[in-house]
Design a protein around this motif. Structure first.
Motif, PDB file in Angstrom:
ATOM      1  N   GLU A 220       9.151 -19.982   2.140  1.00 51.73           N
ATOM      2  CA  GLU A 220       9.394 -20.706   1.379  1.00 51.73           C
ATOM      3  C   GLU A 220      10.485 -22.057   1.782  1.00 51.73           C
ATOM      4  N   ASN A 221      10.938 -22.561   2.849  1.00 53.25           N
ATOM      5  CA  ASN A 221      11.949 -23.163   3.348  1.00 53.25           C
ATOM      6  C   ASN A 221      11.920 -22.925   5.141  1.00 53.25           C
ATOM      7  N   GLU A 223      13.249 -23.317   7.374  1.00 58.95           N
ATOM      8  CA  GLU A 223      14.301 -22.504   7.853  1.00 58.95           C
ATOM      9  C   GLU A 223      13.370 -20.657   8.541  1.00 58.95           C
ATOM     10  N   GLN A 224      12.523 -20.510   6.887  1.00 59.55           N
ATOM     11  CA  GLN A 224      11.625 -19.471   7.899  1.00 59.55           C
ATOM     12  C   GLN A 224      10.408 -20.220   8.032  1.00 59.55           C
TER      13      GLN A 224
END
Length: 252
Positions: A220-221, A223-224
């Motif tokens: 979802e972002n 960082e992921q």
């Protein structure tokens, strides 16, 4: 966009490499021709011996026609460009890749690109992916699984005699790179090749390891996404270690 994928041409050109390097493949259960995927792995030195073997194996053994994402430089020379296209390669432009994925092709990606091919001394089997995430974003956009793979042997067929760092780290070359146009043309020095001591490659067995498919739809972002890329890299490094152990077993 029309993808050229000449199966007979691929088989013929890879035949000599297969006889010379006697490849072994592991993890075939992770290859599924019914669902297109993005095959992501390490690029070996010069990339001219194991890549054709890999493409031939995926198509002629598993009926997976992969579109290989190639560096822009391969398409500047007419004859060389024709050869690459027959192997199903396309220029690494996002719109070209998107068009191939819209047609349902599986994609072969070496995120290290031209820099990872032009390795320098001490960089054998190192992943040099820089800050590249575009291939993962495309996989997520089209809901393609990532199939990590490791390729062993290609970084050892040549012993480097001239190290490109001798030029790149020199003061005069660093001054050249301060000129924006030259820096762009030379890609910060990435296009300077190291040269082998001998032109005839060592006859070593090649090994390929395919690993479990990974899906990105849960990401979802940023960082992921970065963590996911790190995970893929660690899987490839682990795959290389496994293949080195297998090679020792075979030698014994």
């Amino acid at each position: 966009m029309q993808v050229e994928h000449d199966a007979r041409w691929i088989k013929r050109l890879s035949a000599l490499s297969k006889q010379y390097f006697t490849p072994s493949f592991f993890g075939a259960e992770h290859i599924d021709a019914s669902k297109p995927a993005m095959y992501v792995g390490n690029h070996t030195l010069y990339g001219i011996f194991d890549s054709p073997i890999l493409i031939d194996y995926l198509y002629n053994q598993h009926k997976v026609a992969v579109v290989s994402i190639a560096d822009h430089g391969h398409f500047y020379l007419p004859g060389w460009r024709t050869l690459f296209k027959k192997f199903g390669a396309v220029d690494g432009n996002k719109e070209y890749i998107r068009a191939a994925m819209q047609q349902g092709y599986s994609i072969l990606v070496f995120p290290g690109g031209g820099r990872e091919v032009l390795k320098r001394k001490g960089e054998a089997y190192q992943l040099i992916w820089k800050q590249r995430y575009g291939f993962l974003k495309l996989a997520q956009e089209f809901n393609y699984d990532i199939v990590p793979f490791a390729a062993l042997g290609g970084d050892e067929v040549f012993e480097l005699g001239f190290d490109a760092n001798q030029i790149i780290e020199s003061q005069w070359f660093q001054k050249l790179l301060k000129v924006p146009r030259l820096d762009k043309l030379l890609r910060h020095g990435d296009v300077i090749p190291s040269l082998p001591k001998n032109l005839i490659p060592k006859r070593l067995p090649f090994y390929f390891q395919f690993m479990p498919r990974q899906n990105l739809m849960h990401i979802e972002n940023a960082e992921q996404l970065a963590n996911f890329r790190e995970q893929i890299q660690q899987q490839i490094y682990a795959g290389l270690e496994h293949l080195k152990q297998q090679r020792e077993v075979d030698k014994a």
